[in-house]
Design an enzyme around this catalytic site. Structure first.
Site, short mmCIF file in Angstrom:
data_model
loop_
_atom_site.label_atom_id
_atom_site.label_comp_id
_atom_site.label_asym_id
_atom_site.label_seq_id
_atom_site.Cartn_x
_atom_site.Cartn_y
_atom_site.Cartn_z
CG HIS A 266 -2.03 0.92 1.29
ND1 HIS A 266 -2.42 1.72 0.26
CD2 HIS A 266 -2.83 1.26 2.34
CE1 HIS A 266 -3.41 2.51 0.65
NE2 HIS A 266 -3.67 2.26 1.90
CG HIS A 307 -4.28 0.36 -8.10
ND1 HIS A 307 -5.62 0.32 -7.80
CD2 HIS A 307 -3.73 1.30 -7.29
CE1 HIS A 307 -5.88 1.22 -6.86
NE2 HIS A 307 -4.75 1.83 -6.53
CG ASP A 365 2.83 4.25 -3.99
OD1 ASP A 365 1.84 3.51 -3.92
OD2 ASP A 365 3.01 5.22 -3.23
C1 SDX Z 1 -1.39 2.08 -3.35
O1 SDX Z 1 -6.17 0.75 -3.11
C2 SDX Z 1 -5.64 1.87 -3.39
O2 SDX Z 1 -6.36 2.74 -3.92
C3 SDX Z 1 -4.20 2.07 -3.01
C4 SDX Z 1 -3.54 3.38 -3.45
C5 SDX Z 1 -4.15 4.58 -2.74
O3 SDX Z 1 -4.02 5.69 -3.26
O4 SDX Z 1 -4.65 4.39 -1.60
O5 SDX Z 1 -3.69 3.53 -4.85
C6 SDX Z 1 -2.04 3.40 -3.12
O6 SDX Z 1 -1.34 1.30 -2.44
C7 SDX Z 1 -0.90 1.75 -4.72
C8 SDX Z 1 -0.34 0.30 -4.81
C9 SDX Z 1 1.12 0.34 -4.29
N1 SDX Z 1 1.66 -1.05 -4.18
C10 SDX Z 1 2.63 -1.49 -4.99
O7 SDX Z 1 3.09 -0.86 -5.94
C11 SDX Z 1 3.16 -2.87 -4.62
C12 SDX Z 1 3.27 -3.73 -5.89
N2 SDX Z 1 1.91 -4.07 -6.35
C13 SDX Z 1 1.33 -5.33 -5.92
O8 SDX Z 1 1.65 -5.67 -4.59
C14 SDX Z 1 -0.15 -5.43 -6.30
O9 SDX Z 1 -0.25 -5.01 -7.59
C15 SDX Z 1 -1.19 -4.68 -5.47
C16 SDX Z 1 -1.09 -4.99 -4.03
C17 SDX Z 1 -1.06 -3.20 -5.66
C18 SDX Z 1 -2.56 -5.13 -5.99
O10 SDX Z 1 -2.69 -6.44 -5.64
P1 SDX Z 1 -3.99 -7.29 -6.06
O11 SDX Z 1 -5.10 -6.45 -6.57
O12 SDX Z 1 -4.28 -8.23 -4.95
O13 SDX Z 1 -3.49 -8.00 -7.33
P2 SDX Z 1 -2.87 -9.41 -7.30
O14 SDX Z 1 -1.77 -9.44 -6.28
O15 SDX Z 1 -3.97 -10.41 -7.22
O16 SDX Z 1 -2.17 -9.45 -8.73
C19 SDX Z 1 -2.82 -10.00 -9.83
C20 SDX Z 1 -1.72 -10.76 -10.57
C21 SDX Z 1 -1.01 -11.78 -9.68
O17 SDX Z 1 -0.55 -12.80 -10.53
P3 SDX Z 1 -1.39 -14.21 -10.51
O18 SDX Z 1 -1.42 -14.71 -9.08
O19 SDX Z 1 -2.78 -13.86 -11.05
O20 SDX Z 1 -0.60 -15.13 -11.43
O21 SDX Z 1 -0.69 -9.81 -10.96
C22 SDX Z 1 0.53 -10.14 -10.33
C23 SDX Z 1 0.21 -11.05 -9.16
O22 SDX Z 1 1.29 -11.94 -8.92
N3 SDX Z 1 1.11 -8.89 -9.86
C24 SDX Z 1 2.37 -8.53 -10.02
C25 SDX Z 1 2.45 -7.25 -9.45
N4 SDX Z 1 1.27 -6.89 -8.96
C26 SDX Z 1 0.44 -7.91 -9.21
N5 SDX Z 1 3.43 -9.14 -10.60
C27 SDX Z 1 4.59 -8.47 -10.58
N6 SDX Z 1 4.78 -7.24 -10.06
C28 SDX Z 1 3.72 -6.59 -9.48
N7 SDX Z 1 3.89 -5.39 -8.97
#
Ligand code: SDX
Length: 431
Positions: A266, A307, A365
């Site tokens: 997050h 996201h 971010d």
């Molecule tokens: C913020 O919610 C908000 O509005 C948050 C925010 C705000 O203003 O409040 O926008 C701020 O928190 C932005 C997000 C910052 N976080 C990151 O940048 C960390 C990296 N991102 C991931 O951890 C992830 O993308 C999340 C946590 C942001 C979202 O996670 P989800 O929705 O649970 O998505 P997921 O993990 O289910 O991903 C879907 C697929 C997965 O692969 P499969 O299991 O389907 O094979 O995409 C892959 C994930 O492995 N994936 C990634 C990835 N993010 C998701 N693979 C590589 N790198 C990534 N960053």
């Protein structure tokens, strides 16, 4: 006329359960399942991917189209034409302020920028090398120990003064966290300065010189605060709402929001992005890291990408990228190696099938850390700045929830997968 009900037929029941379909002003319709528990069944949605927890008129996000609106105004327009205090007024009041309303709001905020002098002693209990987010969790939670005069959450005037105090004091507390961690004296706020100018003044000025903050950096930090002000029902805002539903005081609720924001999935992602860019170190290593981010056996993820809601570009990331260019060129840091790696990483990732198929785009971010780094803000302060900016969003949602009629405590249920009823075993008979 579309049927206003969804009909759920359970295997062991003949009669369909009618569930009302509700429609907002924008975005997907929702199925109101609140009556389901009367039928002895719950919905199941870990992570709340398909669950609307409330109705709200503060912020709208369209993840497929990459749209973000605050009270109907686009984030692009607000970033281009507003400043952070004006966005605070908009989020709290629902309208852009006229000149008089703006002046009165700014005057009220300026009257609350100081913190109780006893609170500065609170910092001494922390190690100097404590993470500033750990300190922020502590000192913001401690605010409720100082403001007994305004904790009646049913009183609209108390709610307003709490909102003003939190918005006004977060920059002061954030700067104190920074100063404490680097062993410099705390710098008092100056009401002759603007909100963002004051933040940089309290973070970077020292008693031995009178340098004023660089106006380019003031404008950049103000834009970063706007871009982080609110984002619908994200994890930390949902935490604030859940804490607030029990009647906890707003300072404690905001402290809860800060703890939830700290996670690298997050708000902690901006700090994690900088660490990642440093670890990649050179454009030629990008391919290796992109491959690692796809490997399910590797915990590495491309921080700043992906996201829960945006399956298109995060509109804030686009504004942030532009601001990056502006700040780095103003500071003659166009050749910032981290920015070069970030630009190349974005270019390569957005052409990669894995990222295209999973709709993983840069989020808010991804670029913010590069700007904060260029401004001179240390990496461990990035999420503190995010928490400062998001305080107005948190308190706007808290106020919307608390002031709405029929507030009840939020208490989800579960799917129990544990042991069934077992006879107790006395100690002498245990293995
Ligand atoms: C913020 O919610 C908000 O509005 C948050 C925010 C705000 O203003 O409040 O926008 C701020 O928190 C932005 C997000 C910052 N976080 C990151 O940048 C960390 C990296 N991102 C991931 O951890 C992830 O993308 C999340 C946590 C942001 C979202 O996670 P989800 O929705 O649970 O998505 P997921 O993990 O289910 O991903 C879907 C697929 C997965 O692969 P499969 O299991 O389907 O094979 O995409 C892959 C994930 O492995 N994936 C990634 C990835 N993010 C998701 N693979 C590589 N790198 C990534 N960053």
């Amino acid at each position: 006329m579309a049927d206003p009900f969804a009909k759920l037929i359970l295997p062991d029941q003949k009669e369909a359960i009618q569930l009302p379909i509700k429609e907002g002003s924008l975005g997907p319709k929702v199925i109101d399942i609140s009556s389901l528990s009367n039928h002895g069944i719950f919905t199941y949605d870990p992570g709340f991917r398909s669950t609307a927890s409330c109705d709200s008129n503060i912020t709208f996000i369209d993840g497929d189209l990459g749209i973000l609106l605050h009270q109907g105004y686009s984030i692009e327009d607000l970033a281009d034409h507003s400043d952070y205090l004006e966005v605070c007024y908009l989020l709290l009041q629902g309208e852009l302020p006229n000149a008089q309303q703006r002046a009165i709001f700014e005057h009220k905020i300026k009257n609350h920028t100081l913190v109780h002098e006893q609170l500065s002693k609170f910092f001494n209990g922390f190690r100097r090398d404590a993470h500033p987010m750990a300190v922020m969790c502590g000192v913001v939670g401690a605010l409720s120990a100082f403001y007994h005069d305004s904790l009646d959450i049913k009183n609209p005037e108390h709610r307003e003064i709490c909102a003003l105090r939190l918005i006004a004091k977060m920059p002061t507390l954030a700067a104190m966290c920074h100063k404490y961690s680097i062993g410099q004296p705390f710098v008092y706020p100056r009401n002759s300065m603007t909100y963002s100018e004051n933040l940089l003044h309290m973070m970077f000025s020292v008693p031995s010189n009178d340098d004023l903050p660089n106006p380019v950096l003031v404008k950049a930090i103000d834009k970063i605060l706007i871009l982080h002000a609110d984002h619908e029902q994200n994890a930390s805002t949902s935490t604030v709402r859940l804490a607030g539903s029990s009647g906890a005081n707003p300072f404690a609720c905001i402290a809860a929001g800060i703890t939830a924001l700290w996670g690298p999935a997050h708000g902690g992602a901006n700090e994690a992005v900088l660490k990642m860019l440093h670890e990649i170190g050179d454009v030629k290593h990008i391919g290796k890291y992109i491959e690692r981010s796809k490997d399910k056996n590797d915990t590495f993820r491309l921080m700043g990408f992906g996201h829960r809601v945006y399956k298109n570009f995060d509109p804030r990331a686009k504004v942030m990228r532009q601001t990056c260019h502006e700040v780095l060129s103003e500071l003659n840091k166009q050749d910032d190696p981290l920015f070069k790696i970030a630009l190349k990483l974005e270019e390569i990732a957005l052409q990669d099938d894995y990222f295209i198929q999973k709709k993983l785009y840069p989020n808010v971010d991804f670029y913010s850390g590069i700007i904060l780094n260029a401004i001179g803000i240390p990496t461990n302060m990035f999420t503190v700045i995010f928490s400062l900016a998001r305080t107005v969003g948190w308190i706007a949602h808290w106020t919307e929830m608390i002031s709405a009629p029929g507030l009840s405590i939020s208490r989800p249920r579960q799917l129990y997968t544990g042991e069934k009823n077992r006879p107790f075993i006395a100690m002498q008979y245990r293995d």
